[in-house]
Scaffold this motif. Structure first.
Motif, PDB file in Angstrom:
ATOM      1  N   ALA A  62      74.462  39.156  33.398  1.00 34.27           N
ATOM      2  CA  ALA A  62      75.392  40.212  34.411  1.00 34.27           C
ATOM      3  C   ALA A  62      75.124  41.319  34.129  1.00 34.27           C
ATOM      4  O   ALA A  62      74.493  41.900  32.550  1.00 34.27           O
ATOM      5  N   ASP A  63      75.231  42.466  34.820  1.00 34.01           N
ATOM      6  CA  ASP A  63      74.734  43.569  34.587  1.00 34.01           C
ATOM      7  C   ASP A  63      75.635  44.407  33.664  1.00 34.01           C
ATOM      8  O   ASP A  63      75.008  45.266  32.555  1.00 34.01           O
ATOM      9  N   SER A  64      76.822  43.876  33.276  1.00 29.75           N
ATOM     10  CA  SER A  64      77.764  44.542  32.363  1.00 29.75           C
ATOM     11  C   SER A  64      77.237  44.042  30.878  1.00 29.75           C
ATOM     12  O   SER A  64      77.541  44.649  29.875  1.00 29.75           O
ATOM     13  N   VAL A  65      76.450  43.309  30.822  1.00 27.91           N
ATOM     14  CA  VAL A  65      76.037  42.931  29.492  1.00 27.91           C
ATOM     15  C   VAL A  65      74.485  43.106  29.066  1.00 27.91           C
ATOM     16  O   VAL A  65      74.131  42.925  27.947  1.00 27.91           O
ATOM     17  N   LYS A  66      73.823  43.518  29.908  1.00 22.43           N
ATOM     18  CA  LYS A  66      72.614  43.777  29.796  1.00 22.43           C
ATOM     19  C   LYS A  66      72.077  44.797  28.786  1.00 22.43           C
ATOM     20  O   LYS A  66      72.766  45.859  28.675  1.00 22.43           O
ATOM     21  N   ARG A  68      73.060  44.456  25.645  1.00 22.09           N
ATOM     22  CA  ARG A  68      73.941  43.997  24.629  1.00 22.09           C
ATOM     23  C   ARG A  68      74.046  42.479  24.106  1.00 22.09           C
ATOM     24  O   ARG A  68      73.951  42.342  22.850  1.00 22.09           O
ATOM     25  N   LYS A  88      82.654  45.389  23.366  1.00 22.24           N
ATOM     26  CA  LYS A  88      83.742  46.176  23.917  1.00 22.24           C
ATOM     27  C   LYS A  88      85.005  45.478  23.958  1.00 22.24           C
ATOM     28  O   LYS A  88      84.979  44.044  24.365  1.00 22.24           O
ATOM     29  N   GLU A  90      86.533  45.416  26.765  1.00 25.78           N
ATOM     30  CA  GLU A  90      86.530  44.663  28.028  1.00 25.78           C
ATOM     31  C   GLU A  90      85.603  43.190  28.093  1.00 25.78           C
ATOM     32  O   GLU A  90      85.577  42.704  28.983  1.00 25.78           O
ATOM     33  N   ASP A  91      85.074  42.954  26.946  1.00 24.12           N
ATOM     34  CA  ASP A  91      84.420  41.859  26.889  1.00 24.12           C
ATOM     35  C   ASP A  91      85.365  40.610  26.371  1.00 24.12           C
ATOM     36  O   ASP A  91      85.208  39.450  26.312  1.00 24.12           O
TER      37      ASP A  91
END
Length: 122
Positions: A62-66, A68, A88, A90-91
């Motif tokens: 997912a873009d939000s975790v790339k 990390r 974060k 939000e995770d």
């Protein structure tokens, strides 16, 4: 039947790390396990893909975790891992393991673990 057992969730501070593991075990005959991966579901939201890895090592994030999170797999152990860094708030979610299994009669079956809670909070 395939059972997926997750471990490694917990409470971590923002910026911290966690490593999730998911071991697959079959109680009957299967032909192969194709993709394995991780989904997350936050309160009030739909379940969504975090990361997946194919049986030959191709990954999808997912873009939000790339940058990390890193997904990896040990085919000999039928285990998939999710290394989560720079976490974060939000995770925060329940993380579910998923496996795409091929049965001896060449049918694709989707299996899910029960989920492990990841909470990112000061």
């Amino acid at each position: 039947q395939v059972q997926l057992v997750e471990s490694g969730g917990g409470l971590v501070q923002p910026g911290g790390s966690l490593r999730l593991s998911c071991a697959a075990s079959a109680s009957g005959r299967i032909l192969s396990i194709n993709a394995m991966g991780w989904y997350c579901q936050a309160p009030g939201k739909e379940r969504e893909l975090v990361a997946s890895v194919s049986n030959v090592g191709s990954t999808n994030y997912a873009d939000s975790v790339k940058g990390r999170f890193t997904v990896s797999r040990d085919n000999a152990k039928n285990t998939v891992y999710l290394q989560m860094n720079s976490l974060k708030p939000e995770d925060t979610a329940v993380y579910y393991c998923n496996a795409d299994v091929i049965t001896p009669d060449y049918r694709g079956m989707d299996y899910w673990g029960k989920g492990t809670l990841v909470t990112v909070s000061p």
